[in-house]
Motif scaffolding. Structure first.
Motif, mmCIF file in Angstrom:
data_model
loop_
_atom_site.group_PDB
_atom_site.id
_atom_site.type_symbol
_atom_site.label_atom_id
_atom_site.label_comp_id
_atom_site.label_asym_id
_atom_site.label_seq_id
_atom_site.Cartn_x
_atom_site.Cartn_y
_atom_site.Cartn_z
ATOM 1 N N ASP A 299 0.754 -1.287 0.247
ATOM 2 C CA ASP A 299 -0.003 -0.061 -0.128
ATOM 3 C C ASP A 299 0.857 1.223 -0.082
ATOM 4 O OD1 ASP A 299 0.828 -0.543 2.568
ATOM 5 O OD2 ASP A 299 -0.811 0.309 3.503
ATOM 6 N N ASP A 300 2.307 1.166 -0.238
ATOM 7 C CA ASP A 300 3.079 2.348 -0.190
ATOM 8 C C ASP A 300 3.862 2.236 -1.498
ATOM 9 O OD1 ASP A 300 3.800 2.171 3.341
ATOM 10 O OD2 ASP A 300 2.573 3.367 2.173
ATOM 11 N N PRO A 301 3.076 2.385 -2.591
ATOM 12 C CA PRO A 301 3.890 2.241 -3.912
ATOM 13 C C PRO A 301 4.449 3.431 -4.319
ATOM 14 C CG PRO A 301 1.453 3.062 -4.323
ATOM 15 C CD PRO A 301 1.753 2.730 -2.803
ATOM 16 N N LEU A 302 5.737 3.100 -4.868
ATOM 17 C CA LEU A 302 6.764 4.060 -5.107
ATOM 18 C C LEU A 302 6.364 4.425 -6.688
ATOM 19 C CD1 LEU A 302 9.304 6.105 -4.169
ATOM 20 C CD2 LEU A 302 10.617 4.145 -5.043
ATOM 21 N N ASP A 303 5.478 5.311 -6.863
ATOM 22 C CA ASP A 303 4.814 5.418 -8.278
ATOM 23 C C ASP A 303 5.760 6.528 -9.045
ATOM 24 O OD1 ASP A 303 4.237 7.913 -7.149
ATOM 25 O OD2 ASP A 303 1.951 7.369 -6.950
ATOM 26 N N THR A 304 5.470 6.910 -10.469
ATOM 27 C CA THR A 304 6.327 7.934 -11.106
ATOM 28 C C THR A 304 6.213 9.053 -10.436
ATOM 29 O OG1 THR A 304 5.573 6.580 -13.053
ATOM 30 C CG2 THR A 304 6.412 8.760 -13.421
ATOM 31 N N TYR A 305 5.311 9.752 -9.760
ATOM 32 C CA TYR A 305 5.178 10.955 -9.473
ATOM 33 C C TYR A 305 6.185 10.901 -8.428
ATOM 34 C CZ TYR A 305 3.437 14.714 -6.429
ATOM 35 O OH TYR A 305 3.242 15.910 -5.600
ATOM 36 N N ARG B 205 5.774 10.626 2.679
ATOM 37 C CA ARG B 205 5.753 9.362 2.015
ATOM 38 C C ARG B 205 6.972 8.753 1.561
ATOM 39 N NH1 ARG B 205 1.613 8.478 -2.376
ATOM 40 N NH2 ARG B 205 2.090 6.466 -2.026
ATOM 41 N N ILE C 199 11.128 4.593 -17.769
ATOM 42 C CA ILE C 199 9.493 4.905 -17.864
ATOM 43 C C ILE C 199 9.262 5.760 -18.904
ATOM 44 C CG2 ILE C 199 7.478 6.052 -16.799
ATOM 45 C CD1 ILE C 199 8.859 4.926 -13.906
#
Length: 318
Positions: A7-13, A47, A84
């Motif tokens: 539940d702690d995704p290291l997304d592109t943002y 985060r 990416i």
């Protein structure tokens, strides 16, 4: 089992926030770069700290500084973002008229102002939603690393021996001339080699530690020592210092002409047979096939050809 919680995704943002935070070392500057609010960036930093288990930025006497772990992760984050971008930047997806991409160009400050103006005009016309960032090169700036890591898209340079690890294409060729005050005796009678050696010169600080410029290389090969009486941080400051002085500034014709049209200055031929100053664009293999980068490189090349065509037309007798 250990590892990052699902539940702690290291997304592109978050990756982009991380790279800018560590590069800028400031929440407020990162917010400006991303067009976000400071509370939003502060929340993203919290985060990131939770996900990576590290404070990442800590406050010191001179401001915020990255931790060792943050610096170690920075190149990995840049690499991940580059991969990416390559995945989503398919040929059919790039449209100059609608892209909001930021293009970053590194260049010396003695690049012909007319060339820079032509680039800005074309850029605004063809990519009205995109952002153009022009970064000045300094002696401590590692432009090869910046190209390799994606901090810069293109570097414009004129080193006699450009780095062989980069792709290269020619942009502009320019004559080297002397710029003096309109009241300087040489403005009327010209300058001999002996005059050049006796003259007092204004010179800029070098913008590359590892590369000697064309002018300095030629003078060194001829064992000619200039009396470098005034040293300036920026090329663009030099023309203003020439007014009503005996100083001489050696530069390119396009650069000199721009300031001679603005200030009481005169352009005279150089008594030294300098080779033409050649400006070229450099880019890394990582961007070689990118449609957006190919568009940018084509735009720069066409602006260079346009300036050259204008100069040739102006040189023709009436």
């Amino acid at each position: 089992m250990t590892g990052r919680r699902i539940d702690d995704p290291l997304d592109t943002y978050l990756l982009r926030v991380f790279v800018l935070l560590i590069t800028e070392r400031s929440v407020s500057r990162t917010a400006l770069r991303l067009n976000q609010s400071q509370p939003a960036i502060s929340a993203a930093l919290k985060r990131l700290r939770d996900i990576l288990g590290d404070p990442l930025l800590v406050r010191e006497k001179g401001g915020m500084v990255p931790t060792e772990r943050a610096l170690a992760l920075l190149s990995h984050a840049k690499g991940a973002l580059a991969e990416i971008d390559r995945m989503v930047d398919a040929p059919e997806s790039f449209e100059p008229q609608t892209t909001r991409h930021e293009f970053r160009i590194g260049s010396p400050d003695y690049l012909a102002p007319l060339f820079v103006a032509a680039v800005a005009e074309r850029f605004r016309r063809e990519a009205p939603q995109a952002r153009l960032a022009l970064h000045s090169l300094g002696p401590n700036f590692d432009f090869e690393r910046s190209l390799a890591e994606g901090d810069l898209d293109v570097v414009i340079g004129n080193w006699p021996e450009p780095p062989h690890r980069m792709h290269l294409s020619m942009l502009l060729e320019d004559e080297i001339v002397l710029l003096v005050s309109a009241s300087h005796p040489a403005a009327r009678k010209g300058m001999s080699l002996a005059d050049f050696q006796r003259a007092v010169h204004v010179v800029p600080m070098p913008y590359s530690i590892s590369q000697r410029g064309v002018i300095d290389s030629v003078l060194a090969s001829m064992r000619i020592n200039r009396d470098e009486r005034v040293v300036v941080q920026s090329f663009t400051a030099a023309p203003y210092l020439l007014q009503n002085t005996d100083l001489v500034f050696t530069t390119t014709r396009h650069f000199a002409q721009f300031y001679a049209d603005l200030l009481p200055l005169a352009i005279i031929p150089s008594p030294i047979a300098f080779p033409p100053m050649r400006f070229y664009q450099l880019w890394h293999e990582r961007n070689h096939q990118s449609p957006g980068h190919r568009w940018l490189r084509r735009l720069l090349a066409e602006c260079g050809r346009h300036i050259a065509t204008q100069a040739a037309a102006a040189a023709k007798p009436a």
